[in-house]
Scaffold this active site. Structure first.
Site, PDB file in Angstrom:
ATOM      1  N   CYS A 195       0.725  -1.171  -0.002  1.00 30.33           N
ATOM      2  CA  CYS A 195       0.048   0.206   0.012  1.00 30.33           C
ATOM      3  C   CYS A 195       0.836   1.045   0.037  1.00 30.33           C
ATOM      4  O   CYS A 195       1.916   1.122  -0.539  1.00 30.33           O
ATOM      5  CB  CYS A 195      -1.053  -0.059   1.224  1.00 30.33           C
ATOM      6  SG  CYS A 195      -0.253   0.041   2.797  1.00 30.33           S
TER       7      CYS A 195
ATOM      8  N   CYS B 173      -1.494   0.732   7.469  1.00 28.59           N
ATOM      9  CA  CYS B 173      -2.726   0.536   7.644  1.00 28.59           C
ATOM     10  C   CYS B 173      -3.481  -0.602   6.888  1.00 28.59           C
ATOM     11  O   CYS B 173      -3.540  -1.862   7.347  1.00 28.59           O
ATOM     12  CB  CYS B 173      -3.811   1.605   7.243  1.00 28.59           C
ATOM     13  SG  CYS B 173      -3.768   3.204   8.269  1.00 28.59           S
ATOM     14  N   ARG B 174      -3.326  -0.591   5.447  1.00 24.64           N
ATOM     15  CA  ARG B 174      -4.122  -1.503   4.831  1.00 24.64           C
ATOM     16  C   ARG B 174      -3.278  -2.993   4.486  1.00 24.64           C
ATOM     17  O   ARG B 174      -3.702  -3.866   4.444  1.00 24.64           O
ATOM     18  CB  ARG B 174      -4.489  -0.997   3.088  1.00 24.64           C
ATOM     19  CG  ARG B 174      -5.564  -0.163   3.269  1.00 24.64           C
ATOM     20  CD  ARG B 174      -5.619   0.838   2.010  1.00 24.64           C
ATOM     21  NE  ARG B 174      -4.569   1.562   1.787  1.00 24.64           N
ATOM     22  CZ  ARG B 174      -4.245   2.419   0.876  1.00 24.64           C
ATOM     23  NH1 ARG B 174      -5.119   2.158  -0.119  1.00 24.64           N
ATOM     24  NH2 ARG B 174      -3.277   3.127   0.816  1.00 24.64           N
ATOM     25  N   SER B 175      -2.010  -2.736   3.836  1.00 28.10           N
ATOM     26  CA  SER B 175      -1.101  -3.716   3.846  1.00 28.10           C
ATOM     27  C   SER B 175      -0.776  -4.555   5.047  1.00 28.10           C
ATOM     28  O   SER B 175      -0.754  -5.858   4.759  1.00 28.10           O
ATOM     29  CB  SER B 175       0.149  -3.510   2.713  1.00 28.10           C
ATOM     30  OG  SER B 175       1.007  -2.514   3.570  1.00 28.10           O
TER      31      SER B 175
ATOM     32  N   ASN C 237       2.504   1.403   4.273  1.00 28.16           N
ATOM     33  CA  ASN C 237       2.708   0.080   5.244  1.00 28.16           C
ATOM     34  C   ASN C 237       2.306   0.071   6.650  1.00 28.16           C
ATOM     35  O   ASN C 237       2.827  -0.542   7.416  1.00 28.16           O
ATOM     36  CB  ASN C 237       4.030  -0.441   4.751  1.00 28.16           C
ATOM     37  CG  ASN C 237       4.459  -1.821   5.317  1.00 28.16           C
ATOM     38  OD1 ASN C 237       5.210  -1.961   5.644  1.00 28.16           O
ATOM     39  ND2 ASN C 237       3.290  -2.775   5.409  1.00 28.16           N
TER      40      ASN C 237
ATOM     41  N   ASP D  74      -8.127   3.958   1.270  1.00 33.28           N
ATOM     42  CA  ASP D  74      -7.117   4.262   2.300  1.00 33.28           C
ATOM     43  C   ASP D  74      -8.069   4.704   3.463  1.00 33.28           C
ATOM     44  O   ASP D  74      -8.759   5.903   3.323  1.00 33.28           O
ATOM     45  CB  ASP D  74      -6.409   5.505   1.876  1.00 33.28           C
ATOM     46  CG  ASP D  74      -5.321   5.762   2.776  1.00 33.28           C
ATOM     47  OD1 ASP D  74      -5.475   5.396   4.003  1.00 33.28           O
ATOM     48  OD2 ASP D  74      -4.504   6.491   2.445  1.00 33.28           O
TER      49      ASP D  74
HETATM   50  P1  4NP Z   1      -1.824   2.764   4.235  1.00 29.41           P
HETATM   51  O1  4NP Z   1      -2.567   4.203   4.547  1.00 29.41           O
HETATM   52  O2  4NP Z   1      -1.052   3.299   2.736  1.00 29.41           O
HETATM   53  O3  4NP Z   1      -3.053   2.072   4.185  1.00 29.41           O
HETATM   54  O4  4NP Z   1      -0.626   2.399   5.106  1.00 29.41           O
HETATM   55  C1  4NP Z   1      -1.639   5.409   4.765  1.00 29.41           C
HETATM   56  C2  4NP Z   1      -0.961   5.549   5.851  1.00 29.41           C
HETATM   57  C3  4NP Z   1      -0.283   6.738   5.977  1.00 29.41           C
HETATM   58  C4  4NP Z   1      -0.495   7.895   4.916  1.00 29.41           C
HETATM   59  C5  4NP Z   1      -1.283   7.430   3.906  1.00 29.41           C
HETATM   60  C6  4NP Z   1      -1.955   6.396   3.761  1.00 29.41           C
HETATM   61  N1  4NP Z   1       0.531   8.959   5.028  1.00 29.41           N
HETATM   62  O5  4NP Z   1       0.045   9.863   4.161  1.00 29.41           O
HETATM   63  O6  4NP Z   1       0.817   9.124   5.899  1.00 29.41           O
END
Ligand code: 4NP
Length: 153
Positions: free
Chosen positions: A7, A12-14, A10, A123
């Site tokens: 993702c 939240c989703r992955s 790294n 997201d």
């Molecule tokens: P992820 O979510 O891609 O599912 O881990 C996010 C976590 C942090 C950010 C964006 C998406 N960020 O912009 O900090």
């Protein structure tokens, strides 16, 4: 076989997909698959997953607490068998990083989801708590479908 979920951050989703796949693979006896996860960005490298992802995962029986964020590297395109992206931007970013002689396959996780209405894992970072449960449900369904496809080969 080595599968990596990818993702943006790294956190939240992955990591959610990673923990779900790890648990369900053990339950289904798919011991030949190893799992990991990474982000296309380096914003959160070395951090544990977002507290909300850890809490919602735990409510559904998945342990994310010991995972730490890492950034997708060039080596992953050779060392992994399958890179599974969470949304369309991740997919395009991974394709843009792909070396010309890469050996890993690159697919969208939700290509395996039986309902085409679910095309991307949204997201949840800037949204509410419900977003984290939605991520879990989509990942569970897609991962089960992926495993049954692998099991039928
Ligand atoms: P992820 O979510 O891609 O599912 O881990 C996010 C976590 C942090 C950010 C964006 C998406 N960020 O912009 O900090």
């Amino acid at each position: 076989m080595k599968i990596m979920f990818v993702c943006l951050g790294n956190i939240c989703r992955s990591p959610t997909a990673h923990a779900i796949a790890q648990k369900r693979a053990i339950e289904q006896g798919l011991t030949y698959i190893t799992f990991s996860s990474s982000g296309t960005s380096g914003y959160h490298v070395g951090e544990h997953p977002d507290e909300r992802a850890i809490t919602h995962g735990a409510q559904h029986g998945y342990d994310l607490s010991r995972l730490t964020a890492q950034r997708l590297t060039q080596d992953d395109f050779y060392e992994q068998d399958l890179l599974l992206t969470m949304d369309e931007q991740n997919y395009q970013d991974v394709l843009a990083m792909q070396p010309s002689d890469a050996t890993a396959s690159i697919k969208r996780l939700l290509d395996y989801h039986p309902d085409p209405k679910f095309a991307q894992v949204p997201d949840p970072y800037y949204g509410g708590q419900a977003g984290f449960d939605a991520v879990i449900a989509m990942c569970e369904t897609a991962i089960d479908a992926l495993f049954s496809e692998l099991g039928n080969k």
